[in-house]
Design an enzyme around this catalytic site. Sequence first.
Site, PDB file in Angstrom:
ATOM      1  CE  LYS A  22      -2.734   0.790   3.724  1.00  0.00           C
ATOM      2  NZ  LYS A  22      -2.627   2.178   4.210  1.00  0.00           N
ATOM      3  NE  ARG A  27       6.167   6.709   0.710  1.00  0.00           N
ATOM      4  CZ  ARG A  27       5.276   6.497   1.686  1.00  0.00           C
ATOM      5  NH1 ARG A  27       4.207   5.745   1.462  1.00  0.00           N
ATOM      6  NH2 ARG A  27       5.462   7.016   2.889  1.00  0.00           N
ATOM      7  NE  ARG A 127      -5.148   8.620  10.950  1.00  0.00           N
ATOM      8  CZ  ARG A 127      -4.526   7.788  10.131  1.00  0.00           C
ATOM      9  NH1 ARG A 127      -5.187   7.267   9.107  1.00  0.00           N
ATOM     10  NH2 ARG A 127      -3.272   7.462  10.331  1.00  0.00           N
ATOM     11  CG  ASP A 330       0.832   0.365   9.473  1.00  0.00           C
ATOM     12  OD1 ASP A 330       0.455   1.228  10.285  1.00  0.00           O
ATOM     13  OD2 ASP A 330       1.212   0.636   8.320  1.00  0.00           O
ATOM     14  NE  ARG A 361      -4.837   0.525  13.108  1.00  0.00           N
ATOM     15  CZ  ARG A 361      -4.185   0.776  11.984  1.00  0.00           C
ATOM     16  NH1 ARG A 361      -2.864   0.889  11.994  1.00  0.00           N
ATOM     17  NH2 ARG A 361      -4.835   0.901  10.849  1.00  0.00           N
ATOM     18  NE  ARG A 403      -2.258  -1.631   8.564  1.00  0.00           N
ATOM     19  CZ  ARG A 403      -2.001  -1.947   7.293  1.00  0.00           C
ATOM     20  NH1 ARG A 403      -2.171  -3.179   6.860  1.00  0.00           N
ATOM     21  NH2 ARG A 403      -1.552  -1.060   6.438  1.00  0.00           N
TER      22      ARG A 403
HETATM   23  C1  S3P Z   1       2.526   5.048   6.146  1.00  0.00           C
HETATM   24  C2  S3P Z   1       3.124   5.445   7.304  1.00  0.00           C
HETATM   25  C3  S3P Z   1       2.662   5.049   8.628  1.00  0.00           C
HETATM   26  C4  S3P Z   1       1.690   3.878   8.569  1.00  0.00           C
HETATM   27  C5  S3P Z   1       0.687   4.015   7.483  1.00  0.00           C
HETATM   28  C6  S3P Z   1       1.353   4.160   6.130  1.00  0.00           C
HETATM   29  C7  S3P Z   1       3.076   5.534   4.867  1.00  0.00           C
HETATM   30  O1  S3P Z   1       2.009   6.138   9.247  1.00  0.00           O
HETATM   31  O2  S3P Z   1       1.039   3.713   9.805  1.00  0.00           O
HETATM   32  O3  S3P Z   1      -0.166   2.887   7.434  1.00  0.00           O
HETATM   33  O4  S3P Z   1       2.743   4.968   3.803  1.00  0.00           O
HETATM   34  O5  S3P Z   1       3.870   6.470   4.894  1.00  0.00           O
HETATM   35  P1  S3P Z   1       2.873   7.269  10.017  1.00  0.00           P
HETATM   36  O6  S3P Z   1       4.023   7.571   9.192  1.00  0.00           O
HETATM   37  O7  S3P Z   1       1.989   8.457  10.166  1.00  0.00           O
HETATM   38  O8  S3P Z   1       3.224   6.633  11.326  1.00  0.00           O
END
Ligand code: S3P
Length: 443
Positions: A22, A27, A127, A330, A361, A403
């Site tokens: 993901k 990206r 959030r 995660d 969580r 999750r």
């Molecule tokens: C992610 C970064 C993480 C992760 C999220 C995906 C990312 O969050 O928990 O599921 O793709 O950069 P944080 O960077 O805010 O901790």
Amino acid sequence: MDEVSVRPARRLRGEVRLPGDKSISHRALLLALLAPGRSLITGAGDGRDVRATADVATALGATLTRLGSDARTVDYLVESPGRGGLAEPEGVLDCRNSGTTFRLVAGILAGLPGLGVLDGDVSLRRRPMARIAEPLAAMGATVVGRAGTTRAPFAITGSTALRGIEHVTSVPSAQVKSCVLLAGLAATGTTMVREALPTRDHTERMLRARGVPVSTRLLADGGAIHAVAGPATVSPLDEQVPGDISGAAFWLVAGAIHPDADLLLRNVGTNPTRRGIIDLLRRMGAEIEERPVGSGPGGESGEPIADLAVRSSTLHGIEVDPAEVAGAIDEVPILCLAAAVASGRSRIRGVGELRHKESDRVAGIVAGLTALGARIRADGDEIEIEGGRTLRGAAVDSHDDHRLALTFAVAGLIAEGTTLVGGSASADVSYPGFFDELERVRA
Ligand code: S3P
């Protein structure tokens, strides 16, 4: 409420199919949007989060063609005018449940002329977003949001005169780091991000692979400083997205805790900043075999990939420190399930950020696993689990958090009786087709 009932599996066997990673999929789409020309993305995750990013990329001026898909992955052809030719979006950019979409796109909007409005679902609106508003405003963008610009929706008026800044992240966050670095591509001068604990480095790797020199300096105190000089042009690159290690984690735990299991996971991304769950489970005694199969595109910046095999194991509790949590952020919910059935005590320190994910969580995993008969408690930033419990099926609420839904579904494979997973449709956020895979490997 959407609900799935899961009965114990007699055995778990075979090859499990994973969605594309993901984080890398988001990206790949956004960097294809910034790069003038054509980019082919194969094996992207086809969950709801990545689809949100695909829709946002389209709204900003890229043409996306879905070339082929199965239940879990999709191939995209992206044609974009590149950053200089992007359009002011007509409507609200709906990031739905996806924090990554919101925060990374905010970094792009900061450097585009015109107004961009970002919003999301009820979970996303809860959030914390001040963490991106502050650095983007310091760079010269105008950011307005709800509750003193701490919550979505955000209205961002971008600037063509962004300035590079030195930003120290307040919490370890790859999303914040990536937001600031993406804004830095449009800024004049150097943009630096310092983080106290290193977080996933996909943005840095993928930018390097696309011709943008991003430097990373690891610090003696365990932190890291990343820097990008702007303005910088992103070159198009075809990307092959590896299988999602965060999706694989559910099967690694299922295989390790089930008494009759032998599962194979092919082409899993094993980036050092993401592979924490493999190493933590091994430390607990999990029998996980790893066969490296090369790396994705981008030469030295490419993402390492491996086949993983897991079988029934005897687990024991472990201590997990905050730096390790950053590399498995995660995976903490599913790690808690492993700890609940392992012998002895486990302690996971530095889990505070988990309270600000798609749901709280920490509260959700404590409530759900307690309902299933585990002994687990949270104290501030720590989770403590007394293992060695036999889990019993119960009704558990995932709070529409993918999750948690996936964790409780895996628990149902070993719990006595029936486990009712409430909010199970949320699994599609990151792992569409998960419940079909579950039926297949338990047959
Ligand atoms: C992610 C970064 C993480 C992760 C999220 C995906 C990312 O969050 O928990 O599921 O793709 O950069 P944080 O960077 O805010 O901790």
